[in-house]
Scaffold this motif. Structure first.
Motif, PDB file in Angstrom:
ATOM      1  N   VAL A  12       0.875  -1.328  -0.154  1.00 36.73           N
ATOM      2  CA  VAL A  12      -0.032   0.115   0.073  1.00 36.73           C
ATOM      3  C   VAL A  12       0.805   1.250   0.148  1.00 36.73           C
ATOM      4  N   GLN A  13       0.214   2.387  -0.214  1.00 38.58           N
ATOM      5  CA  GLN A  13       0.920   3.619  -0.128  1.00 38.58           C
ATOM      6  C   GLN A  13       0.665   4.415   1.086  1.00 38.58           C
ATOM      7  N   GLY A  15      -0.401   6.708   3.887  1.00 37.45           N
ATOM      8  CA  GLY A  15      -1.604   7.157   3.984  1.00 37.45           C
ATOM      9  C   GLY A  15      -2.918   6.506   3.865  1.00 37.45           C
ATOM     10  N   ASP A  16      -2.468   5.191   3.257  1.00 30.13           N
ATOM     11  CA  ASP A  16      -3.503   4.104   3.209  1.00 30.13           C
ATOM     12  C   ASP A  16      -4.185   3.485   4.274  1.00 30.13           C
ATOM     13  N   SER A  17      -5.138   2.616   4.103  1.00 33.75           N
ATOM     14  CA  SER A  17      -5.495   1.960   5.192  1.00 33.75           C
ATOM     15  C   SER A  17      -5.589   0.380   4.793  1.00 33.75           C
ATOM     16  N   VAL A  18      -5.364  -0.387   5.815  1.00 33.52           N
ATOM     17  CA  VAL A  18      -5.529  -1.739   5.590  1.00 33.52           C
ATOM     18  C   VAL A  18      -6.006  -2.540   6.719  1.00 33.52           C
ATOM     19  N   GLN A  82      -7.317  -2.844  12.391  1.00 35.17           N
ATOM     20  CA  GLN A  82      -7.627  -1.807  11.392  1.00 35.17           C
ATOM     21  C   GLN A  82      -6.520  -0.867  11.516  1.00 35.17           C
ATOM     22  N   ASP A  84      -5.155   2.333   9.862  1.00 40.24           N
ATOM     23  CA  ASP A  84      -5.116   3.847   9.128  1.00 40.24           C
ATOM     24  C   ASP A  84      -3.942   4.729   9.108  1.00 40.24           C
ATOM     25  N   SER A  85      -3.994   5.548   8.063  1.00 37.04           N
ATOM     26  CA  SER A  85      -2.640   6.604   8.091  1.00 37.04           C
ATOM     27  C   SER A  85      -1.502   5.751   8.023  1.00 37.04           C
ATOM     28  N   VAL A 122       4.441  -0.741   3.209  1.00 31.07           N
ATOM     29  CA  VAL A 122       4.029   0.782   2.957  1.00 31.07           C
ATOM     30  C   VAL A 122       5.110   1.620   2.098  1.00 31.07           C
TER      31      VAL A 122
END
Length: 124
Positions: A12-13, A15-18, A82, A84-85, A122
C-alpha cells in the motif's frame, strides 16, 4: 490443536488503510486474549496491539496509538487490526497471537499460539 491464520496484508501507499484478519481454530480454545505483533527486517518482534477476551481491555503501542484499532468477534473467532494513516515505518510482517496472559498483554512471551504472519509494505 489451535491454529491462527492471518490475512489482509499487501503493498500500500503511505496514508492508505489496511485491515488484517486473524481466524482462530480449535474446538476448545475460547475466551482467549488476542494480540498483534510486527517484525521488520533485521529487527525484533514488537508489540502492536492487544485485546482481552471480553473486549474491556485494549492496549496499543505508542507508535500506533490513534492510527490502529484492534477488535475481535468472538462468535466468528476472528480478530482484526484496522490500520489507518499508514507510514513507511509500519512496514513489517504482522503476526497475530492468542493465549491467556498472566501478567502483561504486551509481552510476546505470554503468547504460545501464533499465526504464520502476513506482510505489510508501505511505500512512500
Amino acid at each position: 490443536q489451535v491454529h491462527l491464520v492471518e490475512s489482509g496484508g499487501g503493498l500500500v501507499q503511505a496514508g492508505d488503510s489496511v485491515r488484517l484478519s486473524c481466524v482462530v481454530s480449535g474446538p476448545t480454545f475460547e475466551n482467549y486474549a488476542m494480540a498483534w505483533f510486527r517484525q521488520a527486517p533485521g529487527k525484533e518482534r514488537d508489540f502492536v496491539a492487544a485485546i482481552t477476551w471480553d473486549g474491556k481491555g485494549i492496549y496499543y503501542a505508542d507508535s500506533v496509538k490513534g492510527r490502529f484499532t484492534i477488535s475481535s468477534d468472538n462468535t466468528k473467532k476472528t480478530g482484526y487490526l484496522q490500520m489507518d494513516s499508514l507510514k513507511p515505518e509500519d512496514t513489517a510482517v504482522y503476526y497475530c497471537a492468542a493465549d491467556f496472559p498472566d501478567y502483561d498483554y504486551t509481552d510476546r512471551w505470554e503468547y504460545d499460539y501464533w499465526g504464520q504472519g502476513t506482510p505489510v509494505t508501505v511505500s512512500s
